[in-house]
Design a protein around this motif. Structure first.
Motif, PDB file in Angstrom:
ATOM      1  N   VAL A  90       0.867  -1.184   0.000  1.00 51.13           N
ATOM      2  CA  VAL A  90       0.000   0.000   0.000  1.00 51.13           C
ATOM      3  C   VAL A  90       0.899   1.227   0.000  1.00 51.13           C
ATOM      4  N   LEU A 103      -0.976  -1.093   5.226  1.00 49.77           N
ATOM      5  CA  LEU A 103      -1.291  -2.459   4.793  1.00 49.77           C
ATOM      6  C   LEU A 103      -1.962  -3.228   5.919  1.00 49.77           C
ATOM      7  N   ALA A 122      -4.598  -0.806  -2.658  1.00 54.41           N
ATOM      8  CA  ALA A 122      -3.422  -1.676  -2.632  1.00 54.41           C
ATOM      9  C   ALA A 122      -2.888  -1.883  -4.048  1.00 54.41           C
TER      10      ALA A 122
END
Length: 344
Positions: A90, A103, A122
């Motif tokens: 991310v 993340l 993402a």
């Protein structure tokens, strides 16, 4: 391109243990090696099924529900039967680098998963292919798997990233020198003639590391026989902030440290004065996303500086991976250690 054959396709079942990399201190430079960046994210294998996609972590945990943006992109891009290997990351626009904490937030979003997917989309960096609908590509050499992967990802959306790949060690070293500020942790070296070895090693990884100074605020084990050190730095308000824990000390390092470590002055005088850190250390300080255990330790007077070997995984004022103790810095004061630029 001719597929390597169907004989192994039926034996490839979800989930599967990915191929792994052993740590190395030197980048192999023979002609048989290729190089790829090591990403600061989660290892993830993707299984493209008719009408759906399954994502699994390295340990086999399903995570497709937490990353609907990635499963949607994979379903629209790759045909059923394809199995690929890569890393979920991310991007943090504010810091202009990948963010492991974002993340983790994505993985723990629960009913807010769609909202966080919009706020922090993402990316799936894909570096290998294990199978297509009619064949296993596990026996194929990396050169053939890479060529297939390039074909599969031609025209893919920006959320699906073909991992950079080179056979030039000079380019790999340039990545190591210049890409770490974006969150790249190092380089993974792979033999171009090697098959994909499920659940086994064969690759090598070289982490980007640098030296840093920190203050010893505690140890695991005993003051007279420390096993690891717990280190910190002063923030802009003068508070000693916990920044990380070391790998196990060598016998030589234990012998060097033991005479320099003492219980806090107030404790030695029988006074009630709190150490800068709580006892035990909260799991949120020391645990990974997989391990949530509070850490009991022995508090020491924070008057000793350690020189450390650290990697690039430093986020929100802490090293996410254990640091390596190099030596005691008797030549500098704790007030010479760089200040952490945080004060919350």
């Amino acid at each position: 391109m001719t597929a390597p054959g169907q004989r192994d396709r039926a034996s490839l079942h979800y989930p599967v243990e990915p191929m792994t990399a052993a740590t190395t201190r030197e980048l192999p430079v023979a002609a048989a090696w290729a190089y790829e960046p090591k990403w600061d994210g989660w290892r993830c294998l993707a299984w493209i099924r008719p009408g759906r996609v399954q994502l699994q972590t390295r340990s086999g945990k399903p995570i497709g529900v937490q990353f609907p943006d990635i499963t949607r992109a994979l379903r629209a891009t790759l045909p059923p039967g394809v199995v690929v290997d890569g890393e979920l990351v991310v991007w943090d626009d504010a810091r202009e680098r990948s963010s492991f904490s974002l993340l983790q937030r994505r993985a723990a979003a629960g009913r807010h998963v769609l909202q966080l997917a919009r706020q922090h989309p993402a990316h799936y960096v894909i570096f290998d292919v294990l199978a297509t609908a009619d064949a296993s590509w596990l026996p194929a050499p990396l050169t053939e798997r890479r060529a297939l992967l390039e074909d599969l990802l031609a025209g893919a959306p920006t959320s699906l990233v073909l991992c950079p790949h080179t056979t030039d060690p000079a380019v790999a070293r340039e990545w190591l020198d210049t890409w770490t500020t974006t969150g790249i942790e190092g380089i993974v070296a792979k033999r171009v003639d090697q098959p994909y070895r499920v659940g086994r090693g064969g690759w090598q990884k070289l982490r980007a590391r640098t030296s840093a100074e920190a203050i010893i605020g505690g140890v695991t084990g005993w003051i007279t026989a420390p096993r690891t050190i717990l280190v910190g730095q002063f923030d802009t308000r003068g508070r000693l902030r916990f920044t990380g824990r070391s790998t196990p000390l060598t016998e030589t390092q234990r012998a060097e440290l033991a005479p320099l470590l003492h219980r806090p002055v107030a404790q030695r005088q029988g006074l009630r004065m709190e150490h800068p850190w709580p006892q035990p250390l909260p799991s949120s300080w020391t645990g990974s996303w997989q391990t949530r255990t509070a850490q009991r330790y022995t508090q020491v007077e924070p008057d000793t500086v350690a020189e450390l070997l650290v990697d690039t995984a430093f986020e929100h004022g802490r090293y996410r991976h254990p640091v390596q103790h190099i030596r005691v810095r008797r030549d500098i004061s704790v007030y010479d250690v760089p200040i952490l630029g945080i004060d919350e």
